[in-house]
Motif scaffolding. Structure first.
Motif, PDB file in Angstrom:
ATOM      1  N   LEU A   1      27.785 -21.696   2.494  1.00 22.24           N
ATOM      2  CA  LEU A   1      28.700 -21.921   3.613  1.00 22.24           C
ATOM      3  C   LEU A   1      27.964 -22.575   4.784  1.00 22.24           C
ATOM      4  O   LEU A   1      28.386 -23.605   5.311  1.00 22.24           O
ATOM      5  CB  LEU A   1      29.316 -20.598   4.071  1.00 22.24           C
TER       6      LEU A   1
ATOM      7  N   TYR B   1      26.649 -26.068   4.051  1.00 24.38           N
ATOM      8  CA  TYR B   1      27.755 -27.028   4.005  1.00 24.38           C
ATOM      9  C   TYR B   1      28.067 -27.526   5.410  1.00 24.38           C
ATOM     10  O   TYR B   1      28.125 -28.738   5.669  1.00 24.38           O
ATOM     11  CB  TYR B   1      28.966 -26.344   3.376  1.00 24.38           C
ATOM     12  N   ALA B   2      28.239 -26.600   6.331  1.00 22.92           N
ATOM     13  CA  ALA B   2      28.587 -27.000   7.696  1.00 22.92           C
ATOM     14  C   ALA B   2      27.440 -27.763   8.342  1.00 22.92           C
ATOM     15  O   ALA B   2      27.642 -28.801   8.977  1.00 22.92           O
ATOM     16  CB  ALA B   2      28.937 -25.766   8.530  1.00 22.92           C
TER      17      ALA B   2
ATOM     18  N   MET C   1      28.929 -31.552   8.351  1.00 26.16           N
ATOM     19  CA  MET C   1      29.762 -31.709   9.556  1.00 26.16           C
ATOM     20  C   MET C   1      28.852 -32.015  10.734  1.00 26.16           C
ATOM     21  O   MET C   1      27.739 -31.528  10.801  1.00 26.16           O
ATOM     22  CB  MET C   1      30.525 -30.414   9.849  1.00 26.16           C
TER      23      MET C   1
ATOM     24  N   ARG D   1      38.842 -36.014   2.824  1.00 23.08           N
ATOM     25  CA  ARG D   1      39.433 -35.696   4.123  1.00 23.08           C
ATOM     26  C   ARG D   1      40.625 -36.614   4.380  1.00 23.08           C
ATOM     27  O   ARG D   1      41.655 -36.190   4.895  1.00 23.08           O
ATOM     28  CB  ARG D   1      38.373 -35.850   5.214  1.00 23.08           C
TER      29      ARG D   1
ATOM     30  N   SER E   1      38.646 -28.442   5.044  1.00 23.92           N
ATOM     31  CA  SER E   1      37.202 -28.344   4.828  1.00 23.92           C
ATOM     32  C   SER E   1      36.877 -27.319   3.746  1.00 23.92           C
ATOM     33  O   SER E   1      35.955 -27.493   2.960  1.00 23.92           O
ATOM     34  CB  SER E   1      36.501 -27.993   6.140  1.00 23.92           C
ATOM     35  N   ALA E   2      37.690 -26.256   3.683  1.00 24.02           N
ATOM     36  CA  ALA E   2      37.447 -25.249   2.654  1.00 24.02           C
ATOM     37  C   ALA E   2      37.714 -25.822   1.266  1.00 24.02           C
ATOM     38  O   ALA E   2      36.947 -25.598   0.324  1.00 24.02           O
ATOM     39  CB  ALA E   2      38.325 -24.025   2.905  1.00 24.02           C
TER      40      ALA E   2
ATOM     41  N   ARG F   1      35.482 -29.827  15.562  1.00 23.61           N
ATOM     42  CA  ARG F   1      34.040 -29.879  15.330  1.00 23.61           C
ATOM     43  C   ARG F   1      33.401 -28.510  15.476  1.00 23.61           C
ATOM     44  O   ARG F   1      32.518 -28.144  14.720  1.00 23.61           O
ATOM     45  CB  ARG F   1      33.399 -30.881  16.289  1.00 23.61           C
TER      46      ARG F   1
ATOM     47  N   GLY G   1      33.504 -25.797  12.532  1.00 24.05           N
ATOM     48  CA  GLY G   1      32.494 -25.748  11.483  1.00 24.05           C
ATOM     49  C   GLY G   1      31.600 -24.522  11.595  1.00 24.05           C
ATOM     50  O   GLY G   1      31.037 -24.052  10.597  1.00 24.05           O
ATOM     51  N   TYR G   2      31.497 -24.000  12.806  1.00 25.96           N
ATOM     52  CA  TYR G   2      30.624 -22.837  12.998  1.00 25.96           C
ATOM     53  C   TYR G   2      31.130 -21.596  12.265  1.00 25.96           C
ATOM     54  O   TYR G   2      30.377 -20.649  12.043  1.00 25.96           O
ATOM     55  CB  TYR G   2      30.437 -22.547  14.483  1.00 25.96           C
TER      56      TYR G   2
ATOM     57  N   TYR H   1      31.673 -21.478   9.295  1.00 28.52           N
ATOM     58  CA  TYR H   1      30.898 -21.428   8.049  1.00 28.52           C
ATOM     59  C   TYR H   1      29.460 -20.947   8.291  1.00 28.52           C
ATOM     60  O   TYR H   1      28.831 -20.377   7.422  1.00 28.52           O
ATOM     61  CB  TYR H   1      30.835 -22.821   7.414  1.00 28.52           C
ATOM     62  N   VAL H   2      28.957 -21.246   9.469  1.00 29.54           N
ATOM     63  CA  VAL H   2      27.565 -20.890   9.773  1.00 29.54           C
ATOM     64  C   VAL H   2      27.459 -19.419  10.177  1.00 29.54           C
ATOM     65  O   VAL H   2      26.438 -18.771   9.945  1.00 29.54           O
ATOM     66  CB  VAL H   2      27.003 -21.796  10.895  1.00 29.54           C
TER      67      VAL H   2
ATOM     68  N   PRO I   1      28.522 -16.316   9.268  1.00 31.59           N
ATOM     69  CA  PRO I   1      28.053 -15.170   8.467  1.00 31.59           C
ATOM     70  C   PRO I   1      26.539 -15.195   8.243  1.00 31.59           C
ATOM     71  O   PRO I   1      25.871 -14.176   8.446  1.00 31.59           O
ATOM     72  CB  PRO I   1      28.803 -15.341   7.138  1.00 31.59           C
TER      73      PRO I   1
END
Lengths: 275, 297
Positions: A89, A92-93, A97, A172, A178-179, B15, B18-19, B21-22, B24
């Motif tokens: 996870l 990926y970000a 991104m 996209r 995004s998931a 934007r 996206g955090y 995902y970061v 956890p």
């Protein structure tokens, strides 16, 4: 000219071969010792007259290695999937991104690569004890996840950085969230990276010693390496049984190594390069 | 015009999203690694036995590390171990890379497999194995006696003069293979035409190593130095199992003392300070290695 070159090449191989022999002798020595009759004094490299495999039975049941192995597996089973999911996870970000401050965040994770266990183990003991998480596998699992997170995130981020951006952009454009992009497109492609990471994390979890020694002081709950470390203090006279125990502790990781040689070696070398 | 700000803020929000995902990974890392590290730094300013109330001593623990001969000795020992964990393996690795640089190497797979073996097994098992190898009846003495050096044979790990070297050589055994494989895989990436060019210019093997092989291994060299130096400074498992610091304090290392001070001697603050010193040392050396390897490229 040609003979000079040839002698050079052979000296290279000669060095590698000497090294290889030096690497193998300790393994061979402990293996042969494990096959000598229990309780007998063993001298160096001695071919057993009679191969007594009973030492393995003794070590397995009497010395409790069946429990120790099970505890190590419980911890690894808790740590490996969590590391894979969390780092996939985050990677990926951080890899695909353009997060505000994303590079600083990545650097913050990377900085963790230099944290030695020694730096965190003292307060962890007191903090986890107050939470009732000492002598518990959960405590060790949580800490190991954190300890391996810098490398795992770094590894997955590097993987995602190398996937073509066009892939993500096209999805996209098609309106994928995004998931969805992660689960449907990127994760299937990430399987080799995830597998190598899983192997490395399993190895580190299996080999962890100091952390377990501190967080699990109840010896009946020890893991394989901690149990072995404890066993050697208790029982250093019975070399054959001790040797059998040592082999048992090494075996799971050795089997994985034999099966997944390529991923392991590539992972260790690349992992070192990235670290 | 009126529609632009919302678009931009939606974009910004997207934007930031996206955090999610970061988060956890970040939470685990901070809760169980970063905060404990900071907590160690905080504890290092107290004299605390782990039970009663701690007493603020400021930098007192750090002063004690400078003064106490055993604590100083442990840091010195760790630096000696760097020679065996880092220097010797790197020299061996470079030697092998230099000797094999210009050839396609059949049979490398088997060497790779063998050299990586000590990397994958638990260091505790390595320690137990070497404890036995170094013992009175172990392989080391057996080999010495076989060549008539009976007088040299001894219980190596119990020997005042040789114990630290003996422990160091275990590190050499563990880490040499990794260095070799790093350098050999680095050398494989060198364009063979560079060696041909060097040969045409009349360069001998040594000259070739210095001007072609070595410059191409700069990255690998930095990596090998970092990994092995950290392994030396943060060593615990091998020492704990083989000598537990003895004989006397001949093989004590900081890792061992952090454990001992905090969990058997009730000097938690001092242990924390030593852990901080160790980490700063590691960080400094890693920084230095990266700085040096980057500057020259």
């Amino acid at each position: 000219m040609k003979t000079v070159a040839r002698s050079e090449r052979w000296s290279g191989y000669a060095l590698l071969t000497v090294m290889a022999i030096v690497v193998v002798i300790p393994f061979l020595s402990v293996f042969l010792a494990s096959l000598q009759p229990a309780g007998t004094p063993v001298v160096g490299l001695t071919w057993p007259e009679r191969w007594s495999w009973d030492n393995y039975e003794t070590a397995w049941s009497v010395a409790g290695f069946s429990h120790l192995i099970r505890h190590s597996l419980i911890i690894a089973v808790g740590v490996v999937p969590a590391c894979l999911v969390l780092s996939a996870l985050a990677g990926y970000a951080l890899g695909t991104m353009r997060l505000p401050g994303g590079n600083a965040m990545a650097a913050f994770f990377i900085a963790g690569l230099t944290i030695p266990v020694e730096l965190i183990v003292v307060p962890l003991y007191f903090d986890l004890r107050s939470l009732g998480l000492t002598n518990s596998y959960l405590g060790v699992i949580l800490v190991e996840i954190a300890l391996f997170m810098p490398f795992s995130v770094f590894w997955m981020r590097t993987h995602f950085l190398s996937t073509p951006t066009s892939l993500v952009e096209a999805a996209r454009m098609d309106g994928a969230s995004s998931a969805t992009i992660l689960v449907r497109i990127l994760l299937p492609l990430a399987r080799p990276s995830l597998m190598t990471l899983g192997l490395l994390v399993f190895m580190w979890s299996w080999n962890q010693f100091l952390l377990v020694l501190v967080l699990i002081q109840d010896t009946t709950k020890h893991t394989a390496p901690a149990g072995l470390g404890f066993f050697v203090g208790q029982n250093s006279t019975d070399i054959p049984t001790l040797a059998a125990g040592t082999i048992i502790v090494m075996l799971p990781i050795l089997i994985l190594f034999v099966v997944f040689q390529r991923s392991f070696i590539a992972g260790l070398l690349q992992g070192a390069m990235k670290g | 015009m009126g529609s632009r700000p919302p678009v931009r803020s939606r974009e910004a929000r997207r934007r930031w999203r996206g955090y999610v995902y970061v988060l956890p990974a970040f939470a685990f890392y901070v809760a169980f690694a970063v905060l404990p590290a900071l907590h160690t730094a905080y504890l290092s300013l107290f004299e605390w036995d782990g039970v009663t109330l701690g007493e603020w001593v400021g930098l007192g623990n750090y002063a004690e590390i400078l003064q106490d001969p055993i604590l100083r000795r442990s840091v010195f020992n760790a630096l000696v171990l760097v020679v065996f964990f880092a220097l010797v393996p790197i020299v061996l690795g470079l030697l092998s890379a230099g000797l094999l640089a210009r050839y396609r190497r059949p049979g490398m797979g088997a060497y790779r497999f063998l050299f990586m073996l000590p990397q994958v097994v638990p260091l505790v098992a390595v320690g137990v194995t070497w404890r036995w190898l170094y013992g009175d009846d172990g392989v080391v003495n057996q080999a010495l006696r076989a060549v008539g050096l009976d007088s040299v044979a001894r219980a190596w790990l119990g020997d005042f003069d040789f114990a630290l070297i003996a422990v160091g050589l275990v590190g050499t055994w563990v880490l040499s293979g990794l260095c070799m494989m790093l350098f050999l895989s680095g050398v494989q990436k060198v364009d063979p035409s560079l060696y041909e060019a060097a040969r045409i210019d009349g360069a001998g093997p040594v000259r070739e190593f210095v001007s072609v092989t070595l410059p191409h291994l700069r990255g690998e060299l930095a990596v090998a130095m970092t990994v092995t130096t950290v392994a030396a400074l943060a060593s615990f498992d091998i020492v704990y199992v083989t000598t537990n610091g003895g004989p006397g304090e001949q093989t004590t290392v900081p890792g061992l003392l952090v454990y001992r001070l905090a969990f058997s001697e009730g000097k938690v603050g001092l242990a924390a300070a030593l852990a901080v010193v160790l980490s700063v040392l590691i960080l400094g050396i890693v920084y230095l290695i990266n700085r040096l390897s980057r500057d020259r490229t």
